[in-house]
Enzyme design. Structure first.
Site, PDB file in Angstrom:
ATOM      1  N   GLU B  69      28.987  62.076   5.034  1.00  0.00           N
ATOM      2  CA  GLU B  69      28.942  63.436   4.500  1.00  0.00           C
ATOM      3  C   GLU B  69      30.294  64.124   4.493  1.00  0.00           C
ATOM      4  O   GLU B  69      30.595  64.908   3.589  1.00  0.00           O
ATOM      5  CB  GLU B  69      27.926  64.266   5.297  1.00  0.00           C
ATOM      6  CG  GLU B  69      26.479  63.765   5.168  1.00  0.00           C
ATOM      7  CD  GLU B  69      26.166  62.528   6.004  1.00  0.00           C
ATOM      8  OE1 GLU B  69      26.978  62.167   6.872  1.00  0.00           O
ATOM      9  OE2 GLU B  69      25.104  61.915   5.775  1.00  0.00           O
ATOM     10  N   PHE B  94      22.847  67.349   7.358  1.00  0.00           N
ATOM     11  CA  PHE B  94      24.036  66.499   7.320  1.00  0.00           C
ATOM     12  C   PHE B  94      25.073  67.063   6.339  1.00  0.00           C
ATOM     13  O   PHE B  94      26.270  67.055   6.621  1.00  0.00           O
ATOM     14  CB  PHE B  94      23.634  65.064   6.966  1.00  0.00           C
ATOM     15  CG  PHE B  94      22.424  64.617   7.733  1.00  0.00           C
ATOM     16  CD1 PHE B  94      22.360  64.842   9.104  1.00  0.00           C
ATOM     17  CD2 PHE B  94      21.335  64.033   7.116  1.00  0.00           C
ATOM     18  CE1 PHE B  94      21.237  64.478   9.842  1.00  0.00           C
ATOM     19  CE2 PHE B  94      20.210  63.660   7.841  1.00  0.00           C
ATOM     20  CZ  PHE B  94      20.160  63.886   9.204  1.00  0.00           C
TER      21      PHE B  94
HETATM   22  C1  LIG Z   1      24.131  61.659   9.171  1.00  0.00           C
HETATM   23  C2  LIG Z   1      22.956  61.172   8.425  1.00  0.00           C
HETATM   24  N1  LIG Z   1      23.007  61.139   7.082  1.00  0.00           N
HETATM   25  C3  LIG Z   1      21.928  60.717   6.379  1.00  0.00           C
HETATM   26  C4  LIG Z   1      20.791  60.319   7.011  1.00  0.00           C
HETATM   27  C5  LIG Z   1      19.583  59.899   6.217  1.00  0.00           C
HETATM   28  N2  LIG Z   1      19.351  58.445   6.404  1.00  0.00           N
HETATM   29  C6  LIG Z   1      18.414  57.985   7.254  1.00  0.00           C
HETATM   30  S1  LIG Z   1      18.355  56.316   7.318  1.00  0.00           S
HETATM   31  C7  LIG Z   1      19.575  56.177   6.158  1.00  0.00           C
HETATM   32  C8  LIG Z   1      20.009  54.811   5.704  1.00  0.00           C
HETATM   33  C9  LIG Z   1      21.022  54.222   6.574  1.00  0.00           C
HETATM   34  O1  LIG Z   1      21.124  52.844   6.448  1.00  0.00           O
HETATM   35  P1  LIG Z   1      20.571  51.870   7.571  1.00  0.00           P
HETATM   36  O2  LIG Z   1      20.602  52.570   8.854  1.00  0.00           O
HETATM   37  O3  LIG Z   1      21.295  50.586   7.447  1.00  0.00           O
HETATM   38  O4  LIG Z   1      19.060  51.730   7.115  1.00  0.00           O
HETATM   39  P2  LIG Z   1      17.988  50.537   7.346  1.00  0.00           P
HETATM   40  O5  LIG Z   1      18.722  49.268   7.470  1.00  0.00           O
HETATM   41  O6  LIG Z   1      17.201  50.863   8.579  1.00  0.00           O
HETATM   42  O7  LIG Z   1      17.106  50.562   6.138  1.00  0.00           O
HETATM   43  C10 LIG Z   1      20.014  57.446   5.761  1.00  0.00           C
HETATM   44  C11 LIG Z   1      21.062  57.689   4.774  1.00  0.00           C
HETATM   45  C12 LIG Z   1      20.785  60.379   8.413  1.00  0.00           C
HETATM   46  N3  LIG Z   1      19.694  60.027   9.121  1.00  0.00           N
HETATM   47  N4  LIG Z   1      21.875  60.789   9.087  1.00  0.00           N
END
Ligand SMILES: Cc1ncc(C[n+]2csc(CCOP(=O)(O)OP(=O)(O)O)c2C)c(N)n1
Ligand SMILES: [Mg+2]
Lengths: 289, 322
Positions: B69, B94
């Site tokens: 962000e 965020f």
């Molecule tokens: C600072 C922040 N920005 C955005 C989010 C929203 N968000 C939640 S999970 C995610 C995807 C992140 O990728 P990853 O952790 O690799 O996901 P997974 O492998 O579990 O699908 C996002 C952008 C968040 N939780 N925190």
């Protein structure tokens, strides 16, 4: 790796991980919201931690000598809650179906003040490794031998804060710290290498090496590999350790595996039944081995 | 300009339900077709924020920074310095929380025309829990000099807010909720940035809302027929149309503000400090009472924390009886 565990022990761990996956599916179905792919993909690593590696006492979660598990990617908390439940932490069976609901201690993202055994509140990505450094500093200052295990995702390596902590941990030689990265190549909007590539130029593992870390690359569903890496992490001197664990998001359910659409949605009843049937077949096969 | 309501808007079985973020996404796509300088910068939540309506049509004007962000904010600032009109889009905690100081220095201080468009404002975010329920975003943006802060009341108004933001100057923040809420306005309903909307005239009390809480206030005013309640929708929190609010407060002598935001630093506190200067009448802020709530469906949270129609009505009646 048979020096660390026997075939029989590995089979038991695989069965436990399978049970945890079934619990995750039920929790998500009952909640009607939440993240599916990440928790299923990390079930083996959480099993290896909670059922083999951790120095902990489920009945006394605030025991000061316990190893610390810092979950940076808080959205995969169903796997932590399920692992804690099966490991004997004070979570009731009925409580599992309250996940994400009002008045529940099982918050959609972990809440430190509500559930004993959860070390930090998390959910906003990219913050856990810094916190883990803080835990590691505190242990060193107090001459405590416990280990700090930080769980992090690949997607959150787009956050600058993660890399600030990567530099810091190397600078201060935080060898009581190990970060385990869920390298599942997915995030919300797609595959990591499309959304924000981590292997561009050099791989994520090589990036950590370049920052002065001890780096191990493992298969995240291979218990011999996982437990072997834990041993190496604990014996590393003068450097923090990064374990890049190659995992399959949605592991164990064919229609969820490697599909980023399952990042943040729960299975409906029909999908959950199918998922549980597939996991039960895997369980049967394991028992027949 | 007369306010135009959707047909049967007070009938909960008939009123259309849709989230503000959906209206905002549709507005973005319309803007994209009109203006080649509109750029979308996202942080791995583009579809969830409904910006795919834009990105699928204009992939060349889409920048995906990943979960980063602060980086998003800096990129938006650079684009704006060069005359583009960037929309920085992700979840409110965020977008505004994580990246606040970069917003202050790279967007607010040089008065860059960047539009920050957020979903997940307020406890209406629901089961994700307090980490994702942004209840401090108005406090954090309204305190920045030169910011325009918009809090549309529904899907249609979010669409209009996005379109209007393009023609403003300087930094803009638009807060949208994740949950589907009643769409009680129409595409023809007037929308002028900086002007509050008097939805219903009255003489006993002024009740003010923003976001979906305005709908609750309309329901309450309708239910409490024995009282003559003036209902005002404040879609522009900054710059605040203080003249209209002062005039209403002079007439009714009592002001009640309802919002899905911390009462500390929310619209209620902004109005209270403005009225203290111009016409010191009793002001009651009803919102999130300076706490972190918990996970739960939006409906359950509204009920438990008093932001449903019943809870809001009770708070209003308690205030009026004092
Ligand atoms: C600072 C922040 N920005 C955005 C989010 C929203 N968000 C939640 S999970 C995610 C995807 C992140 O990728 P990853 O952790 O690799 O996901 P997974 O492998 O579990 O699908 C996002 C952008 C968040 N939780 N925190
Ligand atoms: Mg991932």
């Amino acid at each position: 790796m048979s020096t660390i565990v026997t075939e029989k022990e590995i089979q038991q761990l695989q069965l436990t991980a399978n049970t945890i996956r079934q619990t995750i599916i039920r929790m998500l179905m009952d909640a009607g919201a939440g993240h599916t792919a990440g928790p299923l993909g990390m079930a083996d690593i959480f099993t290896a931690l909670y059922f083999h590696e951790l120095k902990h006492d489920p009945k006394n979660p605030s025991w000061s000598e316990r190893d610390r598990v810092i979950l940076s990617n808080g959205h995969i908390c169903p796997v932590r809650y399920a692992a804690m439940y099966h490991a004997g932490y004070q979570i009731q069976k009925e409580e599992l179906s309250t996940f994400r609901k009002i008045d529940s201690r099982l918050e959609g993202h972990p809440a430190f003040h509500r559930l004993p055994g959860v070390e930090t509140s998390s959910g906003p990505l990219g913050e856990g490794l810094s916190e883990a450094c803080g835990f590691a500093f505190a242990a060193k200052m107090d001459h405590k031998p416990h280990h700090i295990w930080c769980l992090a995702s690949d997607g959150e390596h787009a956050e600058g804060m993660t890399w600030e902590a990567v530099m810091l941990a190397a600078k201060y030689k935080l060898d009581n710290l190990c970060v385990i990265i869920d390298r599942n190549y997915i995030q919300i909007d797609g595959f990591t290498e499309d959304v924000m590539p981590l292997d561009l130029g050099v791989s994520l593992a090589d990036k950590y090496k370049a920052f002065g870390w001890n780096v191990l690359e493992i298969g995240g569903h291979d218990f011999a590999d996982i437990l072997g890496a834990f041993e190496k992490a604990k014996s590393a001197k003068g450097k923090p350790t990064c374990i890049v664990a190659r995992t399959t998001p949605g592991k164990g359910v064919d229609f969820m595996e490697n599909n980023y659409k399952w990042h943040g949605v729960p299975p409906n009843k029909t999908q959950a039944e199918e998922a549980l049937a597939q996991l039960a077949r895997i369980e049967d096969a394991l028992r027949r081995e | 300009m007369n306010f135009i309501f959707a047909d049967n808007y007070l009938d909960e079985t008939k009123v259309k339900m849709s989230p503000m973020r959906e209206g905002a996404g549709l507005g973005l796509a319309e803007l994209g077709a009109l203006h080649a300088d509109v750029i979308v910068v996202g942080a791995d939540t583009l579809e969830s924020c409904r910006a795919h309506h834009f990105t699928e049509k204009f992939p060349d004007r889409t920048i995906q920074v990943g979960v980063a962000e602060q980086n998003l904010i800096g990129v938006c600032a650079g684009l704006a310095y060069e005359g583009k009109v960037p929309f920085g889009i992700t979840y409110a905690p965020f977008l505004i929380g994580r990246a606040w100081e970069p917003i202050r220095t790279t967007i607010a201080y040089p008065s860059n025309h960047v539009i920050l468009l957020a979903s997940h404002a307020g406890i209406a975010t629901g089961t994700d829990g307090p980490t994702h329920q942004m209840t401090e975003d108005i406090a954090l943006t309204a305190c920045l000099p030169g910011f325009t802060v918009l809090a549309p009341c529904d899907h249609e108004q979010a669409r209009l807010a996005v379109k209007a933001a393009y023609d403003l100057k300087g930094p803009v923040y638009i807060r949208c909720a994740r949950e589907a809420t009643p769409v009680f306005t129409t595409p023809e309903t007037p929308f002028v940035v900086g002007k509050v909307q008097i939805l219903r005239e009255g003489t006993d009390a002024t009740v003010i809302g923003h976001g979906y809480m305005t709908y609750r206030l309309l329901q309450i005013a309708e239910e409490l027929k024995e009282l003559s309640i003036e209902v005002i929708n404040v879609h522009t929190i900054k710059p605040l149309d203080i003249e209209t609010i002062v005039a209403s407060a002079k007439k009714t002598g009592k002001v009640f503000v309802a919002e899905d935001h911390n009462i500390v630093g929310g619209l209620g506190s902004i109005i209270a400090s403005a009225l203290a200067e111009h016409v010191p009448v009793p002001v009651k802020s009803h919102g999130v009472y300076d706490i972190f709530t918990e996970s739960g469906s939006a409906k359950d949270l509204w009920g438990k924390y008093g932001l449903d129609t019943e809870g809001t009505k009770k708070a209003l009646l308690d205030f009026l009886q004092k």
